[in-house]
Each structure stands twice: as structure tokens, then as C-alpha cells.
Design an enzyme around this catalytic site. Structure first.
Site, mmCIF file in Angstrom:
data_model
loop_
_atom_site.group_PDB
_atom_site.id
_atom_site.type_symbol
_atom_site.label_atom_id
_atom_site.label_comp_id
_atom_site.label_asym_id
_atom_site.label_seq_id
_atom_site.Cartn_x
_atom_site.Cartn_y
_atom_site.Cartn_z
ATOM 1 N N GLY A 175 0.819 -1.203 0.000
ATOM 2 C CA GLY A 175 0.000 0.000 0.000
ATOM 3 C C GLY A 175 0.857 1.258 0.000
ATOM 4 N N ASP A 176 1.949 1.233 0.763
ATOM 5 C CA ASP A 176 2.866 2.373 0.806
ATOM 6 C C ASP A 176 3.551 2.565 -0.546
ATOM 7 O OD1 ASP A 176 2.224 2.446 3.538
ATOM 8 O OD2 ASP A 176 3.878 1.092 4.012
#
Length: 312
Positions: free
Chosen positions: A255-256
Site C-alpha cells: 500500500g505504501d
């Protein structure tokens, strides 16, 4: 290229233990240990660095672990400007056993004060003005002791200067932060269900929920769907992004990496569709590696050509 600032208000020293045949209640000896500067915003910074972006990391650190954290950032050539306090930066432990599905994690919480946050706000505003920042990524949880609405003044200060603010958090800090109308939010499907209080049965319901958030003044809502890719919703268009079948090794940090791809694309003034394609490709590439919050440029180049983005 536009300047990017990442904000990590609850960073950590991430400790990774590789063990074999882990036994609860007994002595377990590690086969390999790794200590890195962690936190969602740090993962974003690292990937933007790998993409060749212009990024500075900021946030709040403290104590002996805070000094270790900063030394790890410097060793990794991640430009940084953190507020140092007396409160100890947390340590988070991940235990990986090849015979056990999934990763066993132990996550500390860390303390902070309203006074610390007020000092950080002064540093944050100074960086925005002196570094000519044009994109801010605020990522992750908040220190205990500062308000759940701590992202709101950060977003508001960005708004005053015409700076795009990307918010990637969860729970109450996300709900509160949305009130300040960040440029983009990136919930996963479960987080979107928590926000709306609804359980989604199909993609159409996810899209409709994202559209409702856009109507509140958030310009872009990007929802990650795990193995089903992601959607991106604005007031003008809905995109669905999917990735090819690949060998998944570690989804932590994907996600990052997705946020990093989006921010880097925006910094290069790419069209939103292509920013989204790069975001999905970065998230996929991270999942193909053993490490967290990292990409391999050769793998990325190959994956990028295989990402499908269609308008719904």
C-alpha cells in the site's frame, strides 16, 4: 520535478526475525535478523527515492531508538528533517517462519504530547515554505497523546499553499482527516466499509461508496482491492487497475509503494491514469519481493507494461 514531503508521525524501528519451527513458550533462536527505519511514510520515501524522485521525510522521533532510526535513514540516503523529542520511538517486531503461513507481528505503541505536536507543526510549516514542497504524503498511525485529528491542521496548512495532500491512514484518524478534504485518500476495501458502515457485495457498491466520498470534497479516492487490483474515482472518471498473475512473497508495504507510485507520478505531472498505472505497478512489485517498502526497477519496468487500466 515537484518536491515531495512524507510525514510519519508514529515511526518505528522495524525488527525482522527469521526463525525455523517457532514454538510458543520456548526459546527460539533467529536464523537472520534485520533492523530498519520503519513506518508507512518511510516506506513511501524509500520507494520514491528508488524511482528517482525528490523527497524529504519528516515526523516525530525520540530517545535512543529515535537516534537509531535517524541513523538508519541517513545510511539509506533518505533525506530527512525530523523533530526529536524525549519520548522513545517504538519498536515493531515481525517474526517470519517459512513453515507458518503469514507473519507474526508485535507492534508497540508510542507516546507523544500536544506540546510535541505543536513544535512539529512549526517545523512542518517551515519545511513547506522553505523547501517549496508541492506534494505531501501523510501516512500511518498517530502517537498516543496527540489528537486523532492531528492530520487536519497538516492538510489545512497544505491547502493554504496550494499543496496536494495524500492521506493514507485508517480508523478515527482517517475519518477525522477526511473532514479537512485531502487531495487523495487510499483506503482498502475493509477500511472503506468501516468508513461507510456498509458491507460491499460487488465492485459496483465499492465504486458508489467511493463516489459518495468524492462528493464531500475529496478529489481522488483510490481503493485497493488486494488480488483484484484497485479502483480510482474522481468526479469525472472511474478507473479499474489490475495486475498480472505473479508470485507474491510479501504484501507488507505494498500500500505504501502504491502511494509512492502515485506521488511520484504526480510530481512528474503525468496524467492521472498513468499515475494510477504506476501506483498499481509499484504495489505489485513490492509484493513480489521479500523486503518491505521496496521496489526493483527492472521488475517494475516489466510489470508496468502488464498493468491494465480500464475506464468503468
Amino acid at each position: 520535478m515537484k518536491k515531495i514531503l512524507t510525514v510519519t508521525l508514529n515511526p518505528a524501528i522495524d525488527v525482522r526475525y527469521n526463525v525455523e519451527n517457532m514454538r510458543i513458550g520456548e526459546v527460539n533462536r533467529t536464523k537472520h535478523i534485520e533492523k530498519t527505519a520503519g513506518g508507512k511514510g518511510i516506506n513511501v520515501s524509500r520507494v520514491i527515492n528508488q524511482l528517482g524522485g525528490d523527497v524529504t521525510a519528516t515526523g516525530i522521533v525520540g530517545g535512543f531508538t529515535g537516534k537509531l532510526f535517524l541513523s538508519k535513514l541517513n545510511a539509506g540516503n533518505i533525506k530527512n528533517d525530523f523533530l526529536e523529542t524525549s519520548y522513545e520511538t517504538r519498536t515493531c517486531i515481525a517474526v517470519i517462519d517459512k513453515d507458518i503461513k503469514g507473519i507474526t507481528e508485535f507492534l508497540e505503541s508510542a507516546e507523544g504530547t500536544t506540546e510535541d505536536f505543536e513544535k512539529f507543526m512549526e517545523k512542518y510549516v517551515s519545511i513547506l515554505e522553505n523547501e517549496k514542497v508541492e506534494i505531501v504524503c501523510g501516512s500511518g498511525s498517530l502517537l498516543k497523546g496527540i489528537g486523532k485529528d492531528a492530520y487536519n491542521p497538516l492538510i489545512e496548512e497544505a491547502h493554504k499553499r496550494g499543496i496536494k495532500f495524500i492521506l493514507d491512514t485508517s480508523g478515527e484518524s482517517l475519518v477525522k482527516g477526511m473532514e479537512a478534504k485531502p487531495f487523495l485518500i487510499k483506503p482498502n476495501q475493509e477500511e472503506l466499509e468501516d468508513i461507510t458502515g456498509k458491507k460491499f457485495n460487488n465492485l459496483s457498491e465499492v465504486v458508489e461508496a467511493a463516489k459518495e466520498l468524492v462528493k464531500t470534497g475529496i478529489q481522488v479516492v483510490m481503493v485497493t482491492l488486494g488480488g483484484d487490483g484497485a479502483i480510482l474515482v474522481t468526479d469525472k472518471v472511474v478507473y479499474k487497475g489490475t495486475f498480472p498473475k505473479v508470485e507474491i512473497k510479501n504484501t507488507v508495504g505494498s500500500g505504501d509503494s502504491t502511494i509512492a507510485g502515485m506521488a511520484f507520478g504526480l510530481s512528474k505531472e503525468m496524467e492521472l491514469k498513468e499515475c494510477f498505472r504506476l501506483a498499481v505497478a509499484c504495489g505489485t512489485t513490492n509484493a513480489m519481493l521479500d523486503s518491505t517498502g521496496n521496489i526493483d526497477l527492472d521488475i517494475l519496468k516489466d510489470i508496468l507494461e502488464k498493468i491494465t487500466v480500464v475506464e468503468l
